[in-house]
Design a protein around this motif. Structure first.
Motif, PDB file in Angstrom:
ATOM      1  N   UNK A   1     -47.795 -14.016  21.113  1.00 20.06           N
ATOM      2  CA  UNK A   1     -46.525 -14.431  20.881  1.00 20.06           C
ATOM      3  C   UNK A   1     -46.108 -14.388  19.254  1.00 20.06           C
ATOM      4  N   UNK A   2     -46.893 -14.877  18.457  1.00 19.18           N
ATOM      5  CA  UNK A   2     -46.671 -14.924  17.093  1.00 19.18           C
ATOM      6  C   UNK A   2     -46.575 -13.578  16.521  1.00 19.18           C
ATOM      7  N   UNK A   3     -47.526 -12.363  17.018  1.00 16.56           N
ATOM      8  CA  UNK A   3     -47.506 -11.205  16.362  1.00 16.56           C
ATOM      9  C   UNK A   3     -46.222 -10.406  16.890  1.00 16.56           C
ATOM     10  N   UNK A   4     -45.334 -10.957  18.010  1.00 19.66           N
ATOM     11  CA  UNK A   4     -44.112 -10.055  18.276  1.00 19.66           C
ATOM     12  C   UNK A   4     -43.051 -11.315  17.867  1.00 19.66           C
ATOM     13  N   UNK A   5     -43.266 -12.266  17.046  1.00 19.78           N
ATOM     14  CA  UNK A   5     -42.188 -13.203  16.951  1.00 19.78           C
ATOM     15  C   UNK A   5     -41.110 -12.227  16.489  1.00 19.78           C
ATOM     16  N   UNK A   6     -40.940 -11.414  15.567  1.00 21.12           N
ATOM     17  CA  UNK A   6     -39.643 -10.843  15.195  1.00 21.12           C
ATOM     18  C   UNK A   6     -38.888 -10.061  16.305  1.00 21.12           C
ATOM     19  N   UNK A   7     -39.528  -9.814  17.362  1.00 20.90           N
ATOM     20  CA  UNK A   7     -38.968  -9.079  18.465  1.00 20.90           C
ATOM     21  C   UNK A   7     -38.186  -9.797  19.543  1.00 20.90           C
ATOM     22  N   UNK A   8     -38.658 -11.029  19.576  1.00 21.06           N
ATOM     23  CA  UNK A   8     -38.176 -11.776  20.928  1.00 21.06           C
ATOM     24  C   UNK A   8     -37.499 -12.915  20.301  1.00 21.06           C
ATOM     25  N   UNK A   9     -36.935 -13.803  21.164  1.00 22.76           N
ATOM     26  CA  UNK A   9     -36.276 -14.976  20.558  1.00 22.76           C
ATOM     27  C   UNK A   9     -37.253 -15.947  20.693  1.00 22.76           C
ATOM     28  N   UNK A  10     -38.011 -15.840  19.711  1.00 21.34           N
ATOM     29  CA  UNK A  10     -39.013 -17.211  19.491  1.00 21.34           C
ATOM     30  C   UNK A  10     -38.835 -17.674  18.005  1.00 21.34           C
ATOM     31  N   UNK A  11     -38.050 -16.828  17.317  1.00 22.27           N
ATOM     32  CA  UNK A  11     -38.034 -17.428  15.882  1.00 22.27           C
ATOM     33  C   UNK A  11     -36.638 -18.549  15.918  1.00 22.27           C
ATOM     34  N   UNK A  12     -36.913 -19.114  14.556  1.00 20.63           N
ATOM     35  CA  UNK A  12     -35.786 -20.264  14.406  1.00 20.63           C
ATOM     36  C   UNK A  12     -36.136 -21.704  14.886  1.00 20.63           C
ATOM     37  N   UNK A  13     -35.057 -22.589  15.133  1.00 20.01           N
ATOM     38  CA  UNK A  13     -35.525 -24.013  15.386  1.00 20.01           C
ATOM     39  C   UNK A  13     -35.029 -24.364  17.037  1.00 20.01           C
TER      40      UNK A  13
ATOM     41  N   UNK B   1     -45.486 -23.488   9.443  1.00 17.89           N
ATOM     42  CA  UNK B   1     -44.403 -23.353  10.079  1.00 17.89           C
ATOM     43  C   UNK B   1     -43.099 -23.050   9.402  1.00 17.89           C
ATOM     44  N   UNK B   2     -43.119 -23.510   7.969  1.00 14.74           N
ATOM     45  CA  UNK B   2     -41.954 -22.936   7.091  1.00 14.74           C
ATOM     46  C   UNK B   2     -42.043 -21.293   6.861  1.00 14.74           C
ATOM     47  N   UNK B   3     -43.290 -20.880   7.196  1.00 14.82           N
ATOM     48  CA  UNK B   3     -43.325 -19.529   6.846  1.00 14.82           C
ATOM     49  C   UNK B   3     -43.041 -18.522   8.191  1.00 14.82           C
ATOM     50  N   UNK B   4     -42.844 -19.157   9.142  1.00 11.05           N
ATOM     51  CA  UNK B   4     -42.891 -18.318  10.536  1.00 11.05           C
ATOM     52  C   UNK B   4     -41.724 -17.275  10.271  1.00 11.05           C
ATOM     53  N   UNK B   5     -40.496 -17.542   9.981  1.00 13.95           N
ATOM     54  CA  UNK B   5     -39.493 -16.694  10.088  1.00 13.95           C
ATOM     55  C   UNK B   5     -39.770 -15.565   8.891  1.00 13.95           C
ATOM     56  N   UNK B   6     -40.473 -15.655   8.156  1.00  9.79           N
ATOM     57  CA  UNK B   6     -40.599 -14.784   6.798  1.00  9.79           C
ATOM     58  C   UNK B   6     -42.125 -13.927   7.137  1.00  9.79           C
ATOM     59  N   UNK B   7     -42.617 -14.052   8.151  1.00  4.85           N
ATOM     60  CA  UNK B   7     -43.699 -13.103   8.572  1.00  4.85           C
ATOM     61  C   UNK B   7     -44.844 -13.145   7.686  1.00  4.85           C
ATOM     62  N   UNK B   8     -45.050 -14.522   7.520  1.00  3.11           N
ATOM     63  CA  UNK B   8     -46.140 -14.933   6.351  1.00  3.11           C
ATOM     64  C   UNK B   8     -47.192 -15.430   7.065  1.00  3.11           C
ATOM     65  N   UNK B   9     -48.542 -15.303   6.858  1.00  4.22           N
ATOM     66  CA  UNK B   9     -49.519 -15.733   7.976  1.00  4.22           C
ATOM     67  C   UNK B   9     -49.229 -17.230   8.090  1.00  4.22           C
TER      68      UNK B   9
END
Ligand code: AHG
Ligand code: MN
Ligand code: MN
Length: 334
Positions: free
Chosen positions: A43-55, A120-128
């Motif tokens: 899920x993390x590795x495809x985060x940018x592609x599906x609606x799992x980003x954000x709050x 978590x603060x880094x999730x949306x910026x594709x940081x480890x």
């Protein structure tokens, strides 16, 4: 020489063979965690592609906004482990109270404490980012686990580890004898042994701290960080500053390269920011087994008796000589 082709399952089985009385339950629990890591990593590795980003719109026990991936990772850890019969209780950064094993499932002999998604603060910026876990034996009397089982000192851990979702997904853990790392190969769906016996250099050349907080630091920390910035060829100073803002990523880099990570107490947060039970203790258990050290500035992290699940602690962790230097400055001895 190319590394041996060993999956995490085989490594766990081979390690178990050294304990003739082992029931296999502990090994199965480690494999359960590797399975959960694969699901979260997917899920993390495809985060940018599906609606799992954000709050999610919710806030957690710490008043922090919960991101969808925090919640997702928490749910995966719970659902991958609640029915296995290995655990008697769990606790998570994302849940206020201890997590009992549902009545319909058998309770086991182990306790699992975890930070489902760190950084978590880094999730949306594709940081480890990462997942951190800590395992204890059940010590309470009854059939199911209690809060007492979740508040054991870090020195009583029987295993600890983390998964880092970065340029590759790695699972690093120790069961008390050495620290090993496994890198995920998605083409075969296996974690393969890539780091057989991780040892952290006795001294590093990297320091990792959020200098934005420096105005609030106590004197000793200010002096220590200034010390690292002084030019001194003999002691490899100045050190390089590296701060990712994901504890797992900053810790993992220092574990491999050497260095020190600090999240000290300060005038605004007298207990620091990081949580003892599912952030500091597991990483302290790992770093000690890798030849490093972890302190709250005054004592070993592993010796602190936790009073509550979400209690915070200052954390100074990494290369032995660097952490000892930082302690000396914090205690006014330098
Ligand atoms: P989490 O995402 O599980 O809440 O942890 C975040 C922690 C840790 O990963 C990191 O070292 C630290 O927060 C960063 O804090 P600052 O942004 O205050 O530097
Ligand atoms: Mn965290
Ligand atoms: Mn977290």
């Amino acid at each position: 020489m190319s590394p041996k082709l060993v999956t995490i399952e085989r490594h766990i089985t081979d390690t178990q063979r050294k304990f003739p009385h082992a029931t296999g339950e502990f090994s199965a629990l480690l494999n359960d965690l590797a399975f959960a890591a694969k699901i979260i990593g997917r899920e993390v590795n495809k985060a940018g592609l599906v609606d799992v980003l954000g709050f999610t719109g919710a806030t957690n026990v710490h008043g922090e906004e919960v991101r969808k991936l925090d919640e997702y990772a928490d749910e995966v850890m719970f659902r991958a482990l609640d029915h296995t019969g290995r655990l008697c209780v769990m606790a998570s950064e994302e849940r206020e109270d201890i997590i009992p094993i549902p009545k319909k499932f058998k309770c086991g002999n182990y306790v699992l404490l975890y930070d489902p998604l760190d950084g978590s603060s880094n999730i949306d910026a594709n940081v480890s980012i990462g997942t951190i876990f800590s395992i204890y034996r059940k010590i309470s009397a009854g059939e199911c686990g209690t809060l007492e089982d979740c508040l054991q000192p870090g020195s009583d851990q029987i295993a600890a580890g983390y998964i880092i979702y970065g340029s590759s997904t790695m699972l690093v853990f120790t069961t008390g004898n050495g620290v090993c790392g496994f890198t995920y190969d998605p083409s075969v769906g296996e974690f393969l042994l890539s780091h057989e016996n991780i040892q952290i250099p006795k001294r590093g050349k990297i320091y990792s701290v959020n200098e934005g907080n420096s105005a609030r630091w106590n004197e000793g920390i200010k002096k220590y960080v200034e010390h690292l910035k002084q030019v001194d060829e003999e002691t490899n100073r100045p050190y390089s500053s590296r701060y990712i803002g994901s504890l797992v990523a900053d810790f993992h880099r220092n574990l491999l390269y050497g260095g020190i990570f600090l999240y000290p107490a300060d005038k605004k947060s007298p207990h620091g920011k990081l949580r003892l039970v599912y952030e500091a203790n597991p990483l302290a258990f790992i770093v000690h087994r890798a030849g490093g050290y972890a302190s709250n500035g005054g004592q070993r992290i592993l010796d602190i008796k936790p009073e509550s699940i979400h209690q915070r602690t200052p954390l100074i962790i990494g290369s032995l000589e660097d952490v000892k230097d930082a302690e000396a400055f914090i205690q006014g001895k330098r």
